[in-house]
Structures are given as structure tokens and as C-alpha cells.
Design an enzyme around this catalytic site. Structure first.
Site, short mmCIF file in Angstrom:
data_model
loop_
_atom_site.label_atom_id
_atom_site.label_comp_id
_atom_site.label_asym_id
_atom_site.label_seq_id
_atom_site.Cartn_x
_atom_site.Cartn_y
_atom_site.Cartn_z
N CYS A 128 0.15 -1.29 -0.70
CA CYS A 128 -0.01 -0.35 -0.24
C CYS A 128 1.12 1.59 0.28
O CYS A 128 0.74 2.23 -0.63
CB CYS A 128 -0.70 0.20 1.24
SG CYS A 128 -0.43 -0.53 2.66
N HIS A 241 -3.21 6.18 5.01
CA HIS A 241 -2.10 6.79 5.10
C HIS A 241 -1.68 8.03 4.63
O HIS A 241 -1.84 7.95 4.26
CB HIS A 241 -0.71 5.05 4.57
CG HIS A 241 -1.01 3.89 4.63
ND1 HIS A 241 -1.31 3.54 5.59
CD2 HIS A 241 -0.45 2.79 4.27
CE1 HIS A 241 -1.22 1.69 5.90
NE2 HIS A 241 -0.40 1.91 4.87
#
Ligand code: 2RA
Length: 344
Positions: A128, A241
Site C-alpha cells: 500500500c 496512510h
């Protein structure tokens, strides 16, 4: 034309997002199979208003399947890649099991779609943090090759799964009620705390998560000499994130030029209001397809440097959306049958 798809790991955080994306992107489905390990199989999941059974994955699960979207961990992907490919399916694997295998393309559709043409039945979805950074940086790299990247990440609990997301909530409540938080998904309490990513460390003191950003970015960019260092931190955020990125180029790269490029970059949304000091935040990135990029500025310590900040949904573009976009790419480019078969 429509396609038979199987989701392996359908009950996890990424599996759930895959279902939602297939529905809302109106993916051309002839059939959808939900597969999981014996531990997670047995219940049903809603898809287009219908309760679909979650079946235990077994040898003949992949008969007639065109695309397998796998997100059940590396050991499950390793166990079922061969049977799936033998059944004629293409597996798009979200685990780290095959990402650095030279015969397996590692794809971010906005960056290296062409690499998909060389697949032999297996395509790897990058980590990711790598996907989010690659989407934001490749448009700049295309204009002037990046010489060095220094990345600091602020990673949401979702990277450790749905249980970890729940743990942040319960720990926060515990602390607010004066109780001791009980860490389970992580070795330490995450609520009102943060800590270096707890993946295994190598001899240089880098953790696996940091080395993924180094090695995967080089492979995706096709730039083995690209200098990258990373520090990955887990923070008490649910599903997006954030990354602070410092870039060094061979020559100066103007902020205005970078801003102009990123304002038109695929998969990027520029978020900058300098008057209000408003820039990308996880609460804005959560649930969104785009990587939010902002605070682009000259590095005051280096004439050829740039600084930028980004936030992206770890479950969506960081995993499920990128995998679905790879599947859409294979359909669009008529690449579903493995190149191996095409060459034989
Ligand atoms: C993490 N990227 O955030 C890793 C795994 N998804 O922990």
C-alpha cells in the site's frame, strides 16, 4: 463480454472493499465466487443485494474462473497460485509473496500498465505505501528522473487488518475510561501512541515494510539505481496512510512545474489551501480513490530538492482498488490469457 471472478480472502478488510468496488465500478461479471480459508468460510456476504456464500477454498474452486483477486496473506497465495493458474485463471495477488519475483509483473496501472503484458498467470499488487507513493511520484519522475527519495510514513491501523482497526477504537475508549489498553493486533498499545512498523528487521536496521518501499518502487519505476530510504511508522489512524516525501533530482525542479504536473496526474488530487493551512488529511482520503497530494515546496536544504505530503486510503487505492484496476487493465488490453499460453 463478462468474466468469472473469484475473491480469495473475501471476509477480510481488503476482501470487503473488493466486493464494494466490483459492485460500484459495475465490473463486467458473469459470476462471482467468494473463497476463504476454512476458518473464515461458512457465512454469506451481500453483493448487489444478494447474499453470496463464502466457500472454503479447495482444489476445484478455480474451475472456469477468469480472474482471482487474492488478499488472504502470502501463505494462502503461495498455496493456491498454481492451481488457479492451472485452471486457466489470472491471479492478482495482494500479498508480498511474489512481488519481487522477476517473472511476476508488479503493477500500478497509472505507472507501468505495459508490464502487465508479460504476465504468466500471476500479477502482484504492490504494498500500500508503495502504491500511494508511486502514483504521486511517477508523473514527476517522467519529467525529470528522481535521483533520491526519503520517505517517512504514518500508517493506519487498517494495514494490520480489520481487527487492528477495532483495537484502536477499543483501546481509545479504554484509555478515556481510565482502563489499561490490551494490545493484541500489535505488540504495543496504538491508541494515543505511535511506533516504528513492527515487521521483521534486517541487518541494516530496516524493517520489511521499509524495504518493500525501496525494492518495489525500483521495480515499478524500472529504475534499479533509484536511491530510496524509508522510515515506516504505525499511527493511531483508522484506514488512510500518510507519507512525507523528500525528493532529490539531478537539476532544480520548480514547485510551480511540479504542482502543474500533479494537478493533472492520473489518480492524484492536489489538495492545497495555503491561506487556510489546509492540506491532505487521512479523514479526507478515507473512502476515496485518489491519492491526495499537497504542501509541495522547495527543499530549503537542497537546490535540486522538493518536499511533498500525501494521504491515501490504504484499503482502497492502497490495495483493493489497485487490484481491480489491474483486472480492468487486463480486460481492456485483452491480456487475460497468460502470455505463456499465447507464446506456446
Ligand atoms: C501495513 N502495508 O500497513 C502493511 C501491510 N498491509 O502493515
Amino acid at each position: 463480454q463478462s468474466y468469472r471472478v473469484a475473491i480469495l480472502g473475501a471476509t477480510g478488510a481488503v476482501g470487503t472493499e473488493l466486493l464494494e468496488l466490483l459492485e460500484h465500478r459495475n465490473f463486467p461479471l458473469a459470476d462471482l465466487k467468494l473463497l476463504a480459508s476454512p476458518r473464515s468460510a461458512g457465512n454469506t456476504l451481500l453483493f448487489r443485494g444478494e447474499a453470496l456464500p463464502v466457500e472454503t477454498v479447495e482444489a476445484n474452486s478455480f474451475a472456469g474462473v477468469d480472474i482471482v483477486l487474492a488478499s488472504a496473506g502470502g501463505s494462502v497465495s503461495k498455496a493456491w497460485a498454481e492451481p488457479a493458474i492451472a485452471a486457466g485463471a489470472v491471479m492478482i495477488d495482494n500479498s508480498s509473496a511474489f512481488r519481487l519475483d522477476t517473472s511476476v509483473p508488479l503493477i500500478v496501472p497509472e505507472v507501468n500498465p505495459g508490464a502487465a503484458a508479460h504476465h504468466r498467470g500471476l500479477i502482484a499488487n504492490p504494498n500500500c505505501t508503495t502504491i500511494l507513493m508511486a502514483v504521486a511520484l511517477y508523473p514527476l519522475h517522467q519529467v525529470q528522473p528522481i535521483r533520491r527519495i526519503v520517505a517517512s510514513t504514518y500508517q493506519s491501523a487498517s494495514g494490520a487488518g480489520a481487527r487492528a482497526m477495532e483495537e484502536v477504537k477499543t483501546q481509545s475508549l479504554d484509555i478515556l475510561q481510565g482502563k489499561q489498553p490490551k494490545p493484541q493486533a500489535f505488540p504495543y498499545p496504538l491508541a494515543f501512541n505511535l511506533f516504528p512498523h513492527n515487521s521483521p528487521l534486517n541487518a541494516l536496521g530496516y524493517c520489511e515494510e521499509e524495504m518493500k518501499m525501496v525494492n518495489e518502487t525500483r521495480k515499478i519505476f524500472g529504475a534499479d539505481d533509484l536511491r530510496i530510504t524509508a522510515t515506516c511508522i504505525r499511527v493511531p489512524v483508522l484506514r488512510a496512510h500518510s507519507e512525507s516525501i523528500n525528493l532529490e533530482f539531478e537539476q532544480p525542479f520548480s514547485v510551480e512545474h511540479a504542482r502543474e504536473i500533479l494537478s493533472q496526474a492520473p489518480g492524484v488530487k492536489l489538495v492545497e489551501d495555503w491561506q487556510k493551512n489546509y492540506f491532505p488529511m487521512p479523514i479526507d482520503a478515507s473512502g476515496k480513490d485518489e491519492v491526495l497530494v499537497g504542501r509541495i515546496r522547495q527543499d530549503l536544504s537542497h537546490p535540486n530538492g522538493l518536499e511533498l505530503w500525501l494521504c491515501g486510503d490504504q484499503i482502497r487505492k492502497g490495495a483493493a482498488l489497485n487490484a481491480v484496476q489491474i483486472a480492468e487493465l487486463l480486460i481492456q488490453k485483452n491480456l487475460l490469457k497468460p502470455a505463456l499460453a499465447a507464446n506456446s
